[in-house]
Design a protein around this motif. Structure first.
Motif, PDB file in Angstrom:
ATOM      1  N   SER A 249       0.798  -1.232   0.000  1.00 10.47           N
ATOM      2  CA  SER A 249       0.000   0.000   0.000  1.00 10.47           C
ATOM      3  C   SER A 249       0.831   1.282   0.000  1.00 10.47           C
ATOM      4  O   SER A 249       0.329   2.332   0.387  1.00 10.47           O
ATOM      5  CB  SER A 249      -0.943   0.001   1.203  1.00 10.47           C
ATOM      6  N   ARG A 268      -1.647  -1.030  -4.004  1.00 14.27           N
ATOM      7  CA  ARG A 268      -3.119  -0.912  -3.986  1.00 14.27           C
ATOM      8  C   ARG A 268      -3.570   0.521  -3.695  1.00 14.27           C
ATOM      9  O   ARG A 268      -4.660   0.912  -4.102  1.00 14.27           O
ATOM     10  CB  ARG A 268      -3.731  -1.911  -3.004  1.00 14.27           C
ATOM     11  N   THR A 333      -8.219  -9.885   8.790  1.00 11.93           N
ATOM     12  CA  THR A 333      -7.861  -8.643   9.482  1.00 11.93           C
ATOM     13  C   THR A 333      -8.958  -7.579   9.372  1.00 11.93           C
ATOM     14  O   THR A 333      -9.234  -6.869  10.326  1.00 11.93           O
ATOM     15  CB  THR A 333      -6.550  -8.063   8.892  1.00 11.93           C
ATOM     16  N   PHE A 357      -1.597 -21.403  12.038  1.00 13.06           N
ATOM     17  CA  PHE A 357      -0.213 -21.590  12.455  1.00 13.06           C
ATOM     18  C   PHE A 357       0.461 -22.800  11.786  1.00 13.06           C
ATOM     19  O   PHE A 357       0.447 -22.933  10.565  1.00 13.06           O
ATOM     20  CB  PHE A 357      -0.080 -21.628  13.986  1.00 13.06           C
ATOM     21  N   HIS A 400       3.917  -0.178  10.189  1.00 15.60           N
ATOM     22  CA  HIS A 400       5.169  -0.936  10.203  1.00 15.60           C
ATOM     23  C   HIS A 400       5.390  -1.655   8.865  1.00 15.60           C
ATOM     24  O   HIS A 400       4.496  -1.738   8.035  1.00 15.60           O
ATOM     25  CB  HIS A 400       5.090  -1.989  11.306  1.00 15.60           C
TER      26      HIS A 400
HETATM   27  P1  NDP Z   1       0.734  -7.301   9.294  1.00 13.36           P
HETATM   28  O1  NDP Z   1      -0.084  -6.188   9.811  1.00 13.36           O
HETATM   29  O2  NDP Z   1       2.196  -7.334   9.556  1.00 13.36           O
HETATM   30  O3  NDP Z   1       0.580  -7.400   7.715  1.00 13.36           O
HETATM   31  C1  NDP Z   1      -0.668  -7.485   7.105  1.00 13.36           C
HETATM   32  C2  NDP Z   1      -0.675  -6.630   5.857  1.00 13.36           C
HETATM   33  O4  NDP Z   1      -1.890  -6.907   5.151  1.00 13.36           O
HETATM   34  C3  NDP Z   1      -0.705  -5.157   6.129  1.00 13.36           C
HETATM   35  O5  NDP Z   1       0.578  -4.644   6.317  1.00 13.36           O
HETATM   36  C4  NDP Z   1      -1.347  -4.620   4.874  1.00 13.36           C
HETATM   37  O6  NDP Z   1      -0.336  -4.447   3.893  1.00 13.36           O
HETATM   38  C5  NDP Z   1      -2.247  -5.775   4.424  1.00 13.36           C
HETATM   39  N1  NDP Z   1      -3.634  -5.434   4.687  1.00 13.36           N
HETATM   40  C6  NDP Z   1      -4.203  -5.150   5.881  1.00 13.36           C
HETATM   41  N2  NDP Z   1      -5.496  -4.835   5.722  1.00 13.36           N
HETATM   42  C7  NDP Z   1      -5.743  -4.906   4.397  1.00 13.36           C
HETATM   43  C8  NDP Z   1      -6.893  -4.687   3.603  1.00 13.36           C
HETATM   44  N3  NDP Z   1      -8.049  -4.299   4.142  1.00 13.36           N
HETATM   45  N4  NDP Z   1      -6.792  -4.889   2.270  1.00 13.36           N
HETATM   46  C9  NDP Z   1      -5.627  -5.258   1.716  1.00 13.36           C
HETATM   47  N5  NDP Z   1      -4.506  -5.478   2.417  1.00 13.36           N
HETATM   48  C10 NDP Z   1      -4.567  -5.307   3.741  1.00 13.36           C
HETATM   49  O7  NDP Z   1       0.049  -8.601   9.867  1.00 13.36           O
HETATM   50  P2  NDP Z   1       0.544 -10.120   9.769  1.00 13.36           P
HETATM   51  O8  NDP Z   1       1.097 -10.355   8.418  1.00 13.36           O
HETATM   52  O9  NDP Z   1       1.369 -10.459  10.930  1.00 13.36           O
HETATM   53  O10 NDP Z   1      -0.841 -10.860   9.920  1.00 13.36           O
HETATM   54  C11 NDP Z   1      -1.842 -10.711   8.921  1.00 13.36           C
HETATM   55  C12 NDP Z   1      -3.115 -11.371   9.415  1.00 13.36           C
HETATM   56  O11 NDP Z   1      -2.877 -12.769   9.555  1.00 13.36           O
HETATM   57  C13 NDP Z   1      -3.589 -10.886  10.789  1.00 13.36           C
HETATM   58  O12 NDP Z   1      -5.004 -10.825  10.798  1.00 13.36           O
HETATM   59  C14 NDP Z   1      -3.106 -11.969  11.740  1.00 13.36           C
HETATM   60  O13 NDP Z   1      -3.899 -12.050  12.891  1.00 13.36           O
HETATM   61  C15 NDP Z   1      -3.232 -13.189  10.865  1.00 13.36           C
HETATM   62  N6  NDP Z   1      -2.339 -14.278  11.233  1.00 13.36           N
HETATM   63  C16 NDP Z   1      -2.886 -15.516  11.347  1.00 13.36           C
HETATM   64  C17 NDP Z   1      -2.105 -16.564  11.696  1.00 13.36           C
HETATM   65  C18 NDP Z   1      -2.691 -17.906  11.855  1.00 13.36           C
HETATM   66  O14 NDP Z   1      -1.986 -18.802  12.290  1.00 13.36           O
HETATM   67  N7  NDP Z   1      -3.938 -18.143  11.562  1.00 13.36           N
HETATM   68  C19 NDP Z   1      -0.671 -16.390  11.963  1.00 13.36           C
HETATM   69  C20 NDP Z   1      -0.173 -15.055  11.698  1.00 13.36           C
HETATM   70  C21 NDP Z   1      -0.998 -14.042  11.362  1.00 13.36           C
HETATM   71  P3  NDP Z   1      -0.384  -3.221   2.852  1.00 13.36           P
HETATM   72  O15 NDP Z   1      -1.012  -2.079   3.595  1.00 13.36           O
HETATM   73  O16 NDP Z   1       1.032  -2.988   2.490  1.00 13.36           O
HETATM   74  O17 NDP Z   1      -1.206  -3.688   1.692  1.00 13.36           O
END
Ligand code: NDP
Length: 436
Positions: A249, A268, A333, A357, A400
């Motif tokens: 983003s 995006r 998310t 996980f 971040h």
């Molecule tokens: P981060 O926040 O580090 O990265 C997620 C990225 O997703 C954001 O930086 C953003 O990137 C993108 N994003 C967020 N919201 C949107 C949206 N509405 N549309 C498009 N892109 C979006 O989180 P994590 O990578 O650590 O975790 C991501 C999700 O996965 C979380 O919900 C977390 O709880 C889940 N998770 C689940 C696990 C499991 O075992 N089930 C394990 C680890 C994480 P950008 O803005 O650059 O597009």
């Protein structure tokens, strides 16, 4: 601590309390009526002393040198979608005295950690005091038969520091011996601490037969490609001979992604996709525009979509996947009540598969790839434990990149590196790529 021998560590008495980042049961209602985005972890996360728990026979006590912020830390601290105290109460009710320890009016959170073992329980066989370890968060009772095919399927499977107490954002933790993995020798404490949760998740989603089992040449669309799980996903796709299409983003994140070797990048924000016309209506023409943009970059539709934003993107993810393609999801998310057009799923024989996980074997294999320098940590910034609320806030606000490290017992960054020669061979530019 880090340089001490096992005998020296055994001789140090264990304090009856330790410093940890914790939530308070009495605070569960403090954000009622406030929008999610405005809920501030700095208000709910406390730093202070909590009593040291007794060690169960199958557990080890670890002096935590560093930990990290995961999105579950954010969920915990804003009490969404549910308060984690419900998990602790349930665990406490489940019978054993050891389980009852977890049900407290405070919850020490955190699901990652690196450190040194300072005590081992009576039935621990493969680890000893003094071993340097990283900790994965799959908390499973291995006496349960349902845990013995794929432990993520165990009926009592939990995530450490989220669904259990005594998490990693603290100076001490107690974890099951089957959560331990050797610390990668070429990494510092904080570099070693940030990987286990996100790296193992992405490994299962993309590499494991329990996930997508990606093959060479597969086109993989990765949402949040410089985020926690996305930053590892890009590396797995490149290592496995796949073709990543990364969505981010901002221009800075797009540059970082290209620097990682991902040639097909979609910003995006720049493209301004509006997959939702309003709260309840999606716009198929926007899905189509997104699909065309992917094709213009790589010439074909994605074999696999690495999906986690959830409500905002799932309609688009199902639409753009190739005929017969796989949408691999592990999260939501932006909202968990998902809508997509089922015609695009069944008529094109697509599959939605879920992942959560990783089992011990998958986590161990993912850790091995870090230890061999084949996957790099995606740490971008490190906070001291005193600023854990601010660290969590930055992840909540999506300010971040990659992973945020947290120093617990380690007094500063860049300590704990045992194999400098390997580090030089890999190159600081690769290991520190996200720390720009
Ligand atoms: P981060 O926040 O580090 O990265 C997620 C990225 O997703 C954001 O930086 C953003 O990137 C993108 N994003 C967020 N919201 C949107 C949206 N509405 N549309 C498009 N892109 C979006 O989180 P994590 O990578 O650590 O975790 C991501 C999700 O996965 C979380 O919900 C977390 O709880 C889940 N998770 C689940 C696990 C499991 O075992 N089930 C394990 C680890 C994480 P950008 O803005 O650059 O597009």
């Amino acid at each position: 601590m880090a340089g001490a021998t096992g005998a020296q560590l055994e001789a140090i008495p264990i304090p009856d309390h330790y410093r940890g980042a914790y939530l308070r049961k009495e605070d569960v209602g403090i954000f009622e009526g406030i929008a999610s985005s405005a809920k501030d972890p700095r208000k709910s996360l406390h730093l202070g002393d909590v009593p040291t728990p007794e060690l169960a026979p199958d557990e080890v006590m670890v002096a935590v040198m560093a930990s990290s912020i995961n999105f579950n830390t954010v969920w915990s601290s804003i009490f969404e979608p549910v308060s984690t105290f419900g998990f602790l109460e349930k665990l406490g009710r489940s019978g054993s005295l050891w389980d009852q320890r977890h049900n407290q009016p405070y919850h020490v959170i955190g699901s990652d950690g690196s450190g040194v073992i300072i005590r081992v329980g009576a039935s621990v066989r493969n680890w000893k005091v003094g071993d340097k370890v990283t900790i994965h968060c799959n908390y499973v009772d291995d006496q349960d038969p349902s845990a013995h095919d794929d432990s993520m399927m165990a009926t009592n499977q939990r995530i450490w520091g989220f669904e259990t107490n005594f998490g990693g954002l603290a100076d001490l933790t107690v974890v099951k011996a089957n959560q331990l993995m050797p610390k990668p020798a070429h990494l510092s404490w904080e570099e070693a601490a940030v990987n286990a949760l996100c790296n193992s998740t992405s490994y299962r989603m993309l590499v494991s037969k329990n996930g997508a089992a990606m093959k060479q040449g597969d086109v993989v669309l990765i949402w949040g490609a410089t985020g926690g799980i996305g930053g590892y996903a890009v590396q797995y796709v490149l290592n496995g001979g796949g073709i990543p299409v990364g969505v981010v983003s901002s221009k800075e994140k797009a540059d970082l992604l290209r620097d990682m070797g991902c040639e097909a990048v979609i910003d995006r924000s720049e493209m301004g996709y509006k997959f939702w016309k309003d709260e309840t209506t999606q716009d198929e023409s926007e899905w189509r525009r997104f699909g065309k943009d992917i094709r213009s970059l790589v010439g074909e539709d994605p074999d696999i979509v690495f999906e986690h934003p959830g409500r905002s993107t799932m309609g688009a993810s199902v639409y753009v996947a190739k005929k017969g393609g796989l949408i691999m999801t592990c999260a939501a998310t932006s909202g968990y009540m998902i809508e997509y057009d089922n015609r695009h799923l069944w008529m094109k024989l697509k599959t939605i598969k879920s992942s959560h996980f990783a089992n011990y074997r998958e986590a161990f294999e993912a850790n091995r790839l870090i230890s061999k320098g084949m996957i790099q940590p995606v740490i971008s910034k490190t906070y001291p434990l005193e600023e854990v609320g601010a660290a969590c806030y930055s992840v909540h606000r999506n300010e971040h990149e990659g992973k945020i490290g947290v120093l617990t017992l380690s007094p500063s960054e860049n300590l704990g590196i045992d194999n400098l020669e390997m580090r030089e061979r890999i190159g600081e530019n690769k290991i520190g790529r996200f720390r720009r």
